[in-house]
Design an enzyme around this catalytic site. Structure first.
Site, PDB file in Angstrom:
ATOM      1  N   PRO A  68       0.814  -1.220   0.000  1.00  0.00           N
ATOM      2  CA  PRO A  68       0.000   0.000   0.000  1.00  0.00           C
ATOM      3  C   PRO A  68       0.849   1.272   0.000  1.00  0.00           C
ATOM      4  O   PRO A  68       0.343   2.355  -0.276  1.00  0.00           O
ATOM      5  CB  PRO A  68      -0.839  -0.119   1.279  1.00  0.00           C
ATOM      6  CG  PRO A  68      -0.264  -1.231   2.074  1.00  0.00           C
ATOM      7  CD  PRO A  68       0.585  -2.064   1.170  1.00  0.00           C
ATOM      8  N   GLU A  92       2.229  -6.660   8.733  1.00  0.00           N
ATOM      9  CA  GLU A  92       2.137  -5.202   8.770  1.00  0.00           C
ATOM     10  C   GLU A  92       3.051  -4.543   7.754  1.00  0.00           C
ATOM     11  O   GLU A  92       3.100  -3.331   7.648  1.00  0.00           O
ATOM     12  CB  GLU A  92       2.420  -4.691  10.176  1.00  0.00           C
ATOM     13  CG  GLU A  92       1.174  -4.562  11.034  1.00  0.00           C
ATOM     14  CD  GLU A  92       0.390  -5.853  11.178  1.00  0.00           C
ATOM     15  OE1 GLU A  92       1.015  -6.900  11.418  1.00  0.00           O
ATOM     16  OE2 GLU A  92      -0.833  -5.817  11.051  1.00  0.00           O
ATOM     17  N   ARG A 111      -3.958  -8.651 -20.470  1.00  0.00           N
ATOM     18  CA  ARG A 111      -4.837  -8.205 -21.557  1.00  0.00           C
ATOM     19  C   ARG A 111      -4.124  -7.264 -22.512  1.00  0.00           C
ATOM     20  O   ARG A 111      -4.639  -6.967 -23.582  1.00  0.00           O
ATOM     21  CB  ARG A 111      -6.148  -7.628 -21.040  1.00  0.00           C
ATOM     22  CG  ARG A 111      -6.003  -6.731 -19.840  1.00  0.00           C
ATOM     23  CD  ARG A 111      -7.317  -6.326 -19.239  1.00  0.00           C
ATOM     24  NE  ARG A 111      -8.100  -5.556 -20.190  1.00  0.00           N
ATOM     25  CZ  ARG A 111      -9.184  -5.963 -20.805  1.00  0.00           C
ATOM     26  NH1 ARG A 111      -9.676  -7.149 -20.563  1.00  0.00           N
ATOM     27  NH2 ARG A 111      -9.800  -5.188 -21.663  1.00  0.00           N
TER      28      ARG A 111
HETATM   29 CL1  6GU Z   1      -0.401  -3.767  -3.129  1.00  0.00          CL
HETATM   30  N1  6GU Z   1      -1.169  -4.341  -0.664  1.00  0.00           N
HETATM   31  C1  6GU Z   1      -1.951  -4.176   0.403  1.00  0.00           C
HETATM   32  N2  6GU Z   1      -1.757  -4.915   1.495  1.00  0.00           N
HETATM   33  N3  6GU Z   1      -2.963  -3.301   0.438  1.00  0.00           N
HETATM   34  C2  6GU Z   1      -3.161  -2.587  -0.675  1.00  0.00           C
HETATM   35  C3  6GU Z   1      -2.379  -2.708  -1.811  1.00  0.00           C
HETATM   36  C4  6GU Z   1      -1.369  -3.608  -1.780  1.00  0.00           C
HETATM   37  N4  6GU Z   1      -2.836  -1.846  -2.738  1.00  0.00           N
HETATM   38  C5  6GU Z   1      -3.859  -1.227  -2.182  1.00  0.00           C
HETATM   39  N5  6GU Z   1      -4.060  -1.650  -0.934  1.00  0.00           N
END
Ligand code: 6GU
Length: 244
Positions: free
Chosen positions: A88, A115, A153
């Protein structure tokens, strides 16, 4: 293209990769997917992949050594691959980044869990860190599936000849225009007359305008970077004057 995925949950991928376009791309030899259990690259008796964070705090982090060993091992069969950490904290996935990925000989996708991942994994072992949006997933696995789908795709020959990736939303930075099929009237709503007219120039003009309308209403942020002609811009300002 070869895509290797390093994960604690390789079975999560089995269903999604055995259907539809991703299955067809593999059957046609356009795409080869390798799934790798991160625990197979541990060296201790308990097959440990995580540890507590220095400095304290809640939760566990993924240790760097198993990930490093996995990348080294997988690289032997995918030597020119770029390494992508799904996290994230990454840069947002976009159609442009997917296009960049689809032109590469290979990808190694690292799925984060717990985490997070020791920062040295990101800075010394990964070429990209990618997020799929501003929300929290339990791990990188679903994000990796999204990357595989959007990249697949774009591989030449992955979509049938009836479909062009060039027409998709985002390919020119705008949302796609609305589409209709039979019946002509559904729930008291008729298909827009112009689409029944057979006038292809008129239809193209209507579709472009509807793309602009849809984008302005739902994703005005996209208009800042979209490729717009002078005609597009004057249509948008006329719309704005009319308060639409
Ligand atoms: Cl790549 N990983 C996680 N754990 N949460 C996310 C993400 C990735 N992309 C958006 N939220």
């Amino acid at each position: 293209m070869k895509i290797d995925i390093v994960t604690l949950f390789p079975d999560m991928f089995l269903g999604p990769f055995q259907e539809s376009i991703i299955k067809r791309a593999q059957d046609r030899g356009l795409l080869e997917i390798g799934l790798h259990q991160l625990r197979d690259f541990t060296t201790d008796r308990h097959r440990t992949v995580d540890d507590t964070p220095y400095g304290g705090g809640a939760g566990m982090l993924m240790k760097p050594e198993p990930i490093a060993a996995a990348i080294t091992s997988v690289r032997r069969n995918n030597p020119d691959a770029k390494v992508v950490l799904l996290s994230p904290q990454g840069e947002p996935l976009s159609q442009q980044l997917a296009q960049e990925f689809s032109a590469m000989p290979g990808l190694i996708l690292i799925c984060g869990r717990y985490e997070g991942v020791d920062e040295r994994v990101r800075t010394t072992l990964c070429d990209y860190t990618v997020s799929i949006g501003d929300y929290v997933l339990s791990g990188g696995e679903l994000a990796a599936m999204v990357v595989v789908d959007t990249v697949t795709r774009l591989l030449p020959g992955a979509l049938g000849s009836s479909h062009s990736a060039a027409d998709d939303s985002f390919s020119d930075g705008l949302l796609e225009y609305p589409q209709y099929t039979r019946p002509v009237v559904f729930n008291d709503l008729a298909v827009p007359e112009v689409l029944l007219s057979g006038n292809h120039a008129e239809i193209a003009r209507w579709r472009r305008q509807e793309s602009l309308v849809a984008t302005a209403r739902t994703r005005p942020d996209l208009l800042k970077t979209a490729r717009l002609s002078d005609k597009d811009r004057s249509y948008l300002s006329r719309m704005e004057e009319r308060g639409q």
